[in-house]
Design an enzyme around this catalytic site. Structure first.
Site, PDB file in Angstrom:
ATOM      1  N   LYS A 161      62.449 -36.397  79.519  1.00 46.60           N
ATOM      2  CA  LYS A 161      62.266 -35.047  79.135  1.00 46.60           C
ATOM      3  C   LYS A 161      61.224 -34.869  78.336  1.00 46.60           C
ATOM      4  CE  LYS A 161      64.130 -32.314  76.022  1.00 46.60           C
ATOM      5  NZ  LYS A 161      65.053 -32.061  74.908  1.00 46.60           N
ATOM      6  N   ASP A 164      66.427 -29.267  79.718  1.00 45.76           N
ATOM      7  CA  ASP A 164      67.129 -29.587  78.656  1.00 45.76           C
ATOM      8  C   ASP A 164      68.622 -28.854  78.810  1.00 45.76           C
ATOM      9  OD1 ASP A 164      66.775 -27.042  78.379  1.00 45.76           O
ATOM     10  OD2 ASP A 164      65.883 -27.290  76.351  1.00 45.76           O
TER      11      ASP A 164
END
Ligand code: SF4
Length: 210
Positions: free
Chosen positions: A120, A138
């Protein structure tokens, strides 16, 4: 969800916010990397409060190494998990100096090799610092994508793959910011604000609120 609806959703989100970006404050790829590294399970506002004074004192890998672990901890002690994050930041700075001439590498592999940097964080840095069409999924993006049925998946990696497949090229660089902001302020976790949502007529969520 069909292609035409997706296109309309993206067009509305773009019209509403033509130049979206992260709410983390940064002035260089390095500052962004450190801010994202510190942001796990913390709010962007909380991270900004700590990184303002930190970056004024040290905003290069060498400067943070020179600061030392204890002083770094002092700057970021208001952020959750600060001990581990401080240790990862020091190790990351050391690797940037030793392996990358003190610069943030524009490479997924090199970024993910840094301590505390996962898929991420690498996606955010590649997208926001270097303009790559990566999509960092997310919890907000996961929720919005599944609720609306824009891009469904059992976990963040599946949602990321689906988004990469269904989002047209012209929207790819910005889509992750639009979806995060939509999830953070409108399609919130507990009670989405459907009555105030600019894509309500397109969203396929079954339990919309007033
Ligand atoms: S209509 Fe409601 S559930 Fe659908 S995207 Fe908007 S806020 Fe989220």
């Amino acid at each position: 969800m069909n292609k035409a609806k997706r296109l309309e959703i993206l067009t509305r989100l773009r019209d509403d916010n033509p130049h979206p970006t992260t709410e983390l404050n940064f002035n260089s790829p390095f500052e962004l990397l450190i801010a994202v590294l510190l942001s796990a399970q913390a709010t962007d506002v909380g991270v900004n409060k700590a990184t303002g004074p930190l970056f004024a004192a040290a905003n290069t890998p060498q400067a943070i190494l020179d600061l030392g672990l204890d002083k770094l901890k002092d700057y970021i002690k208001t952020i959750g998990l600060f001990n581990t994050k401080a240790e990862n930041t020091m190790k990351t700075c050391q690797m940037l100096v030793d392996l990358h001439g003190g610069e943030v590498p524009e490479s997924r592999e090199a970024l993910e090799a840094l301590p505390g940097v996962g898929r991420k964080t690498a996606n955010v840095v590649l997208n926001t610092a270097f303009g790559w069409p990566t999509i960092a999924v997310d919890t907000h993006i996961d929720r919005v994508s599944n609720r609306t049925k824009f891009a469904m998946g059992k976990n963040v990696v599946e949602v990321e793959q689906k988004l990469l497949k269904v989002v047209p090229a012209e929207f790819k660089v910005d889509v992750h910011h639009w979806l995060i902001l939509h999830g953070r302020y409108t399609c919130v976790a507990r009670k989405p604000k459907c009555g105030a949502c600019i894509i309500e007529d397109l969203c396929e969520f079954k339990d919309k609120t007033e």
